[in-house]
Design a protein around this motif. Sequence first.
Motif, PDB file in Angstrom:
ATOM      1  N   PRO A 133       0.814  -1.227   0.000  1.00 32.33           N
ATOM      2  CA  PRO A 133       0.000   0.000   0.000  1.00 32.33           C
ATOM      3  C   PRO A 133       0.847   1.277   0.000  1.00 32.33           C
ATOM      4  CG  PRO A 133      -0.865  -1.577   1.568  1.00 32.33           C
ATOM      5  CD  PRO A 133       0.445  -2.131   1.085  1.00 32.33           C
ATOM      6  N   LEU A 134       1.949   1.258   0.721  1.00 33.07           N
ATOM      7  CA  LEU A 134       2.851   2.407   0.772  1.00 33.07           C
ATOM      8  C   LEU A 134       3.427   2.682  -0.617  1.00 33.07           C
ATOM      9  CD1 LEU A 134       4.001   4.242   3.043  1.00 33.07           C
ATOM     10  CD2 LEU A 134       5.987   2.735   3.099  1.00 33.07           C
ATOM     11  N   LEU A 135       3.870   1.624  -1.259  1.00 34.09           N
ATOM     12  CA  LEU A 135       4.396   1.744  -2.623  1.00 34.09           C
ATOM     13  C   LEU A 135       3.357   2.370  -3.552  1.00 34.09           C
ATOM     14  CD1 LEU A 135       6.318   0.625  -5.067  1.00 34.09           C
ATOM     15  CD2 LEU A 135       4.617  -1.186  -5.149  1.00 34.09           C
ATOM     16  N   ARG A 136       2.123   1.933  -3.416  1.00 32.76           N
ATOM     17  CA  ARG A 136       1.082   2.361  -4.364  1.00 32.76           C
ATOM     18  C   ARG A 136       0.661   3.802  -4.168  1.00 32.76           C
ATOM     19  NH1 ARG A 136      -2.386  -3.036  -5.015  1.00 32.76           N
ATOM     20  NH2 ARG A 136      -0.703  -4.319  -5.865  1.00 32.76           N
ATOM     21  N   ARG A 137       1.045   4.397  -3.066  1.00 29.41           N
ATOM     22  CA  ARG A 137       0.766   5.829  -2.914  1.00 29.41           C
ATOM     23  C   ARG A 137       1.532   6.641  -3.927  1.00 29.41           C
ATOM     24  NH1 ARG A 137       1.195   6.336   3.514  1.00 29.41           N
ATOM     25  NH2 ARG A 137      -0.307   4.672   3.834  1.00 29.41           N
ATOM     26  N   PHE A 180     -11.095   9.051  -1.350  1.00 25.14           N
ATOM     27  CA  PHE A 180     -10.797   7.820  -0.621  1.00 25.14           C
ATOM     28  C   PHE A 180      -9.308   7.646  -0.335  1.00 25.14           C
ATOM     29  CE2 PHE A 180     -10.705   3.129  -0.230  1.00 25.14           C
ATOM     30  CZ  PHE A 180     -11.670   3.002   0.758  1.00 25.14           C
ATOM     31  N   ALA A 181      -8.491   7.794  -1.373  1.00 24.29           N
ATOM     32  CA  ALA A 181      -7.045   7.558  -1.230  1.00 24.29           C
ATOM     33  C   ALA A 181      -6.406   8.544  -0.257  1.00 24.29           C
ATOM     34  CB  ALA A 181      -6.356   7.654  -2.584  1.00 24.29           C
ATOM     35  N   LEU A 182      -6.997   9.733  -0.145  1.00 25.11           N
ATOM     36  CA  LEU A 182      -6.439  10.735   0.767  1.00 25.11           C
ATOM     37  C   LEU A 182      -6.927  10.512   2.185  1.00 25.11           C
ATOM     38  CD1 LEU A 182      -6.823  13.971  -1.388  1.00 25.11           C
ATOM     39  CD2 LEU A 182      -4.745  12.651  -0.992  1.00 25.11           C
ATOM     40  N   GLU A 183      -8.150   9.983   2.317  1.00 23.82           N
ATOM     41  CA  GLU A 183      -8.682   9.714   3.654  1.00 23.82           C
ATOM     42  C   GLU A 183      -7.882   8.603   4.321  1.00 23.82           C
ATOM     43  OE1 GLU A 183     -12.728   9.302   2.469  1.00 23.82           O
ATOM     44  OE2 GLU A 183     -13.076  11.459   2.709  1.00 23.82           O
ATOM     45  N   VAL A 184      -7.474   7.631   3.492  1.00 26.52           N
ATOM     46  CA  VAL A 184      -6.683   6.515   4.012  1.00 26.52           C
ATOM     47  C   VAL A 184      -5.391   7.018   4.666  1.00 26.52           C
ATOM     48  CG1 VAL A 184      -5.373   4.463   3.316  1.00 26.52           C
ATOM     49  CG2 VAL A 184      -7.652   4.846   2.402  1.00 26.52           C
ATOM     50  N   ILE A 185      -4.783   8.054   4.070  1.00 29.13           N
ATOM     51  CA  ILE A 185      -3.523   8.549   4.651  1.00 29.13           C
ATOM     52  C   ILE A 185      -3.754   9.709   5.627  1.00 29.13           C
ATOM     53  CG2 ILE A 185      -2.101   7.754   2.710  1.00 29.13           C
ATOM     54  CD1 ILE A 185      -1.936  10.658   1.749  1.00 29.13           C
ATOM     55  N   GLU A 186      -5.019   9.892   6.015  1.00 25.02           N
ATOM     56  CA  GLU A 186      -5.373  10.836   7.068  1.00 25.02           C
ATOM     57  C   GLU A 186      -4.932  12.268   6.779  1.00 25.02           C
ATOM     58  OE1 GLU A 186      -4.322   9.203  10.875  1.00 25.02           O
ATOM     59  OE2 GLU A 186      -5.317   7.316  10.406  1.00 25.02           O
ATOM     60  N   GLU A 187      -5.162  12.688   5.557  1.00 22.91           N
ATOM     61  CA  GLU A 187      -4.987  14.100   5.221  1.00 22.91           C
ATOM     62  C   GLU A 187      -6.058  14.904   5.967  1.00 22.91           C
ATOM     63  OE1 GLU A 187      -3.411  16.401   3.707  1.00 22.91           O
ATOM     64  OE2 GLU A 187      -1.847  15.286   2.661  1.00 22.91           O
ATOM     65  N   SER A 188      -5.800  16.172   6.172  1.00 18.67           N
ATOM     66  CA  SER A 188      -6.803  17.006   6.837  1.00 18.67           C
ATOM     67  C   SER A 188      -7.987  17.217   5.892  1.00 18.67           C
ATOM     68  CB  SER A 188      -6.207  18.367   7.206  1.00 18.67           C
ATOM     69  OG  SER A 188      -6.046  19.139   6.038  1.00 18.67           O
ATOM     70  N   PRO A 189      -9.215  17.328   6.465  1.00 18.52           N
ATOM     71  CA  PRO A 189     -10.406  17.515   5.618  1.00 18.52           C
ATOM     72  C   PRO A 189     -10.262  18.708   4.669  1.00 18.52           C
ATOM     73  CG  PRO A 189     -11.057  17.073   7.879  1.00 18.52           C
ATOM     74  CD  PRO A 189      -9.561  17.202   7.887  1.00 18.52           C
ATOM     75  N   LYS A 190      -9.630  19.748   5.123  1.00 20.48           N
ATOM     76  CA  LYS A 190      -9.462  20.952   4.296  1.00 20.48           C
ATOM     77  C   LYS A 190      -8.579  20.644   3.077  1.00 20.48           C
ATOM     78  CE  LYS A 190      -7.940  25.719   4.867  1.00 20.48           C
ATOM     79  NZ  LYS A 190      -6.481  25.818   4.968  1.00 20.48           N
ATOM     80  N   ASN A 191      -7.463  19.972   3.327  1.00 16.38           N
ATOM     81  CA  ASN A 191      -6.570  19.615   2.221  1.00 16.38           C
ATOM     82  C   ASN A 191      -7.221  18.626   1.268  1.00 16.38           C
ATOM     83  OD1 ASN A 191      -4.555  21.253   3.073  1.00 16.38           O
ATOM     84  ND2 ASN A 191      -3.368  19.623   4.092  1.00 16.38           N
ATOM     85  N   ILE A 192      -7.998  17.690   1.836  1.00 14.19           N
ATOM     86  CA  ILE A 192      -8.674  16.707   0.993  1.00 14.19           C
ATOM     87  C   ILE A 192      -9.615  17.429   0.032  1.00 14.19           C
ATOM     88  CG2 ILE A 192     -10.360  14.817   0.957  1.00 14.19           C
ATOM     89  CD1 ILE A 192      -9.099  13.752   3.524  1.00 14.19           C
ATOM     90  N   ARG A 193     -10.406  18.326   0.574  1.00 20.46           N
ATOM     91  CA  ARG A 193     -11.392  19.038  -0.240  1.00 20.46           C
ATOM     92  C   ARG A 193     -10.702  19.822  -1.369  1.00 20.46           C
ATOM     93  NH1 ARG A 193     -16.378  19.586  -0.675  1.00 20.46           N
ATOM     94  NH2 ARG A 193     -16.956  21.349  -1.976  1.00 20.46           N
ATOM     95  N   LYS A 194      -9.636  20.495  -1.018  1.00 19.49           N
ATOM     96  CA  LYS A 194      -8.910  21.322  -1.983  1.00 19.49           C
ATOM     97  C   LYS A 194      -8.327  20.433  -3.096  1.00 19.49           C
ATOM     98  CE  LYS A 194      -5.119  24.694  -2.095  1.00 19.49           C
ATOM     99  NZ  LYS A 194      -3.970  23.880  -2.548  1.00 19.49           N
ATOM    100  N   ARG A 195      -7.674  19.393  -2.683  1.00 21.16           N
ATOM    101  CA  ARG A 195      -6.998  18.533  -3.649  1.00 21.16           C
ATOM    102  C   ARG A 195      -8.007  17.789  -4.543  1.00 21.16           C
ATOM    103  NH1 ARG A 195      -3.362  18.128  -7.148  1.00 21.16           N
ATOM    104  NH2 ARG A 195      -2.708  16.003  -7.559  1.00 21.16           N
ATOM    105  N   VAL A 196      -9.108  17.295  -3.947  1.00 24.51           N
ATOM    106  CA  VAL A 196     -10.098  16.571  -4.750  1.00 24.51           C
ATOM    107  C   VAL A 196     -10.705  17.509  -5.788  1.00 24.51           C
ATOM    108  CG1 VAL A 196     -12.325  15.376  -4.708  1.00 24.51           C
ATOM    109  CG2 VAL A 196     -10.605  14.851  -2.974  1.00 24.51           C
ATOM    110  N   MET A 197     -11.017  18.735  -5.385  1.00 22.97           N
ATOM    111  CA  MET A 197     -11.609  19.661  -6.347  1.00 22.97           C
ATOM    112  C   MET A 197     -10.601  20.039  -7.433  1.00 22.97           C
ATOM    113  SD  MET A 197     -14.576  19.358  -5.481  1.00 22.97           S
ATOM    114  CE  MET A 197     -15.767  20.385  -6.256  1.00 22.97           C
ATOM    115  N   GLU A 198      -9.330  20.138  -7.072  1.00 17.46           N
ATOM    116  CA  GLU A 198      -8.283  20.411  -8.079  1.00 17.46           C
ATOM    117  C   GLU A 198      -8.240  19.335  -9.156  1.00 17.46           C
ATOM    118  OE1 GLU A 198      -4.743  22.625  -5.540  1.00 17.46           O
ATOM    119  OE2 GLU A 198      -4.343  20.654  -6.394  1.00 17.46           O
TER     120      GLU A 198
END
Length: 228
Positions: A75-79, A102-120
């Motif tokens: 899993p680490l490799l696949r990131r 999903f992939a960002l939640e698994v690595i426990e990104e902050s909700p704010k960063n997740i939202r920004k990155r997913v929309m990007e």
Amino acid sequence: MIEMQDVYKTYPNGVIALNGISVRIKQGEFVYVVGPSGAGKSTFIKMMYREEKPTSGKIMINGVNLANIKNSKVPLLRRNIGIVFQDFKLLPKLTVYENVAFALEVIEESPKNIRKRVMEVLDLVRLKHKARFYPDELSGGEQQRVSIARSIVNNPAIVIADEPTGNLDPDTSWEIMDIFERINDRGTTIVMATHNREIVNTIRRRVIAIERGKIVRDEVKGEYGYEA
Ligand code: ADP
Ligand code: ADP
């Protein structure tokens, strides 16, 4: 950055899928993998994300030999590797947004960063307006764009695609290629197995041809080279 040395793969049923493969792919390259059905293309690219292990030989990705890593490290490799399939493999009960997040939640990104990155990345594949849709509400091309967004959301160095346009009509296939080209323009390595002769002969990139488990051709701006 991707280097294979004398890679052999024999499946448990005795089929020799890879019969001595050595190749180097540099960061930022765009590589098509072509060849007849059963030639070993899928097995070749499965080696790069450790979906299959080689029977012998080395597969170095950014200095790590995938032949040696433990299953628990996969899993680490696949990131650092995005994967795109012919049949999309989206999670049907999750929205577009959730599939990508999903992939960002698994690595426990902050909700704010997740939202920004997913929309990007949804913006990159031009699907921001369908963030709340479910996969079965989308066309095949749109589903593939979601799967591409998912594959790059972690900012991987490499994106590996196994026949990403195999289920799509020609116009949609060109749209998908446009997205892969834009991802490659950002410096991401793309390795794509394909049967799409028009695309390979039009968007000219490196072509690695595999037959009977061996590389029979490796050209900088190659051609598809098969009839079908
Ligand atoms: P391609 O992608 O070029 O069609 P594959 O890598 O899928 O080729 O297959 C290469 C060979 O290995 C074929 O003969 C195929 O039948 C065989 N093969 C692929 N996967 C498996 C498996 N999991 N078990 C046994 N044989 C397999
Ligand atoms: P558009 O061309 O649709 O305006 P951009 O090229 O500006 O889209 O990209 C939108 C966002 O997608 C960027 O902010 C960037 O973070 C992200 N992005 C673009 N290319 C990649 C890539 N190769 N890998 C990861 N993220 C990328």
